[in-house]
Enzyme design. Structure first.
Site, mmCIF file in Angstrom:
data_model
loop_
_atom_site.group_PDB
_atom_site.id
_atom_site.type_symbol
_atom_site.label_atom_id
_atom_site.label_comp_id
_atom_site.label_asym_id
_atom_site.label_seq_id
_atom_site.Cartn_x
_atom_site.Cartn_y
_atom_site.Cartn_z
ATOM 1 N N THR A 6 -53.587 97.582 -22.917
ATOM 2 C CA THR A 6 -53.985 95.891 -23.791
ATOM 3 C C THR A 6 -54.101 95.816 -24.881
ATOM 4 O OG1 THR A 6 -54.838 94.955 -21.070
ATOM 5 C CG2 THR A 6 -54.782 93.600 -23.353
ATOM 6 N N VAL B 200 -67.614 94.078 -31.244
ATOM 7 C CA VAL B 200 -68.370 92.268 -30.578
ATOM 8 C C VAL B 200 -67.167 91.215 -30.976
ATOM 9 C CG1 VAL B 200 -70.183 91.259 -31.354
ATOM 10 C CG2 VAL B 200 -70.528 93.560 -30.890
ATOM 11 N N GLU C 148 -65.428 97.239 -35.537
ATOM 12 C CA GLU C 148 -66.098 95.254 -35.039
ATOM 13 C C GLU C 148 -65.318 95.151 -34.338
ATOM 14 O OE1 GLU C 148 -66.762 93.338 -38.240
ATOM 15 O OE2 GLU C 148 -65.788 92.470 -36.489
ATOM 16 N N LYS D 37 -73.044 93.605 -26.204
ATOM 17 C CA LYS D 37 -72.314 93.279 -27.113
ATOM 18 C C LYS D 37 -73.849 92.989 -28.430
ATOM 19 C CE LYS D 37 -67.692 92.604 -25.973
ATOM 20 N NZ LYS D 37 -67.449 90.490 -25.316
ATOM 21 N N LYS E 178 -67.584 99.253 -27.113
ATOM 22 C CA LYS E 178 -69.623 98.392 -26.621
ATOM 23 C C LYS E 178 -70.055 99.120 -25.195
ATOM 24 C CE LYS E 178 -66.590 95.754 -24.054
ATOM 25 N NZ LYS E 178 -65.840 94.990 -24.085
HETATM 26 N N1 HSE Z 1 -64.692 91.226 -21.266
HETATM 27 C C1 HSE Z 1 -64.721 91.038 -22.670
HETATM 28 C C2 HSE Z 1 -65.064 89.556 -22.822
HETATM 29 C C3 HSE Z 1 -63.729 90.941 -22.895
HETATM 30 O O1 HSE Z 1 -64.563 88.789 -21.568
HETATM 31 O O2 HSE Z 1 -65.276 89.012 -24.224
HETATM 32 C C4 HSE Z 1 -63.753 91.476 -24.662
HETATM 33 O O3 HSE Z 1 -65.088 92.396 -25.675
#
Ligand code: HSE
Length: 443
Positions: A16, A135, A132, A208, A108
């Site tokens: 994606t 997070v 970048e 994160k 991450k």
């Molecule tokens: N799985 C993560 C979320 C995707 O839902 O925020 C973005 O890091």
């Protein structure tokens, strides 16, 4: 890039986000070149699945499953790792860094566990690792901590940094749908991790906040040390009760540095949290993310944006690529653009006349309280094709006095509104110039 006046990008992982990166690099090629001074070209892609149609043109791009070959390719100056996971990703990133090729990653999970080893490899290889996108999706929060806020002693970082759980909590609040249905939709929309328990159990947010604590405080920790609770225990009854008490429930990731006393101590945690319903964080809905940073000089700041999804995350990946490419340009050609755009690409742009603005408007008429006044105003608005969405008259005037009449219009051009008001303000029954406030939608 010796001999080539372009910077070549190799992309490992065409899922994606990888597809989003290919789209953004193609779609915004001219903008990027104007900022950078040379093309930033996607020259090679590696993915195990070379058959699936991703809906993006890959003309002129070498596409196969050979990730090592991609890294070693002399046409590839910068490597993007978007396969996720641990072992293979770590091996590939380390190979690129050791070859002196800077890497952009959104991984991450890997950074929050093996960040130290990767940063050591970067230092040894004389290369950079930029992350970048790892997070806050498209929010430039790491860059803000590293650059815009770096004069501060950061006091706290608190945020909604998992889009999937925020989406689930928002949908649960709206009522109706089952947890599973909402989670499935988050997966379809590309928000959820490959293993959605990472989202639901707070692990993704722990990854994160680990990176945020490193950026904000120089804290060396792994995500396993972060006390973490997911949203699994939250039921509709809790959401309703929170609302009754004046709160909303959000999965917050929090880190603060306690400097009082001797040795500084790090507070770091992830858990469902009740936040005052009137707070800015309470208003962050759906897959949106927001991060509140407090610094000793700047005070409180808030960063808000799409926390997940193809193009927002690609925006952050490509921003890292441009930054790394700028560093290469600086080393090779010296000066780089001081204002983001290179001076020779800047040009005066004609200003859009305000009359061409289109939108709803608020109008405050001050009129004598006489029969037929509103009909005259309505007719002059109608002559200009402006229709009224709502109308309020406040109070009743003393004989001979005037009253305010407040109108909300349907969308109209500003030129039409100005023409209508020119006529309306000439009417004998209009006691004062009409006030006009523009409405800005979609905020
Ligand atoms: N799985 C993560 C979320 C995707 O839902 O925020 C973005 O890091």
């Amino acid at each position: 890039m010796s001999g080539r006046d372009e910077i070549g990008v190799g992309l490992i992982g065409l899922g994606t986000i990888g597809t989003g990166v290919a789209k953004v690099l193609q779609r915004n090629a001219a903008e990027i070149e104007a900022r950078l001074g040379c093309p930033l070209r996607l020259v090679r892609i590696a993915d195990l699945d070379t058959e699936r149609d991703r809906g993006v043109s890959l003309d002129g791009i070498r596409f196969d499953s050979d990730a090592e070959g991609l890294i070693d390719d002399p046409g590839v100056d910068l490597v993007v790792e978007l396969i996720g996971g641990y072992d293979v990703a770590q091996r590939l990133i380390t190979r690129a860094l050791s070859a002196g090729k800077s890497v952009v990653t959104a991984n991450k999970a890997l950074l929050a566990l093996h960040g130290k080893a990767l940063f050591d490899a970067a230092e040894k290889g004389g290369a950079d690792i930029a992350f970048e996108a790892s997070v806050g999706g498209g929010i430039p929060i790491l860059r803000s901590l590293r650059e815009g806020l770096n004069a501060n002693r950061i006091e706290s970082v608190r945020g909604i940094i998992n889009g999937t759980t925020n989406y689930i909590l928002t949908e649960m609040e709206r009522g109706g749908e089952d947890f599973e249905v909402v989670l499935k939709r988050a997966q379809e929309l590309g928000y959820a991790e490959a293993d959605p328990s990472f989202d639901v159990d707070g692990i993704d947010a722990a990854h994160k906040i680990t990176l945020l604590a490193a950026m904000a405080f120089g804290a060396e920790l792994t995500f396993e040390e972060v006390p973490t609770e997911g949203i699994g225990q939250i039921e509709p009854i809790d959401i309703d009760a929170a609302a009754e008490f004046g709160f909303r429930i959000k999965l917050l990731a929090i880190t603060k540095l306690h400097r009082e006393g001797g040795e500084p101590r790090l507070e770091v945690r992830v858990h469902p949290t009740m936040v005052p319903a009137s707070s800015l964080l309470a208003k962050v809905d759906g897959s949106m993310n927001a991060v509140a940073v407090a610094g000793d000089a700047v005070g409180p700041t808030l960063f808000y944006g799409a926390g997940a999804g193809e193009l927002p995350t690609a925006s952050a990946v490509v921003a890292d690529l441009i930054e790394l490419a700028r560093e290469r340009r600086r080393a090779q050609v010296g000066r780089v653009a001081p204002l983001s755009y290179l001076p020779h690409t800047m040009r005066p742009l004609p200003l859009l006349p305000l009359g061409e603005l289109e939108g709803r408007a608020y109008l405050r008429f001050q009129v004598l309280d006489r029969p037929g006044v509103l009909a005259q105003i309505g007719a002059l608005l109608g002559d200009q094709g402006i229709s009224i969405e709502s109308l309020i008259q406040k109070g009743r005037a003393e004989p001979g006095g005037s009253v305010p009449v407040l109108v909300l219009t349907h969308p109209a051009s500003e030129a039409a509104i100005r023409r209508a008001l020119d006529g309306i303000d000439q009417l004998p029954d209009v006691a004062a110039p009409t006030r006009f406030v523009r409405i800005e939608e979609d905020l």
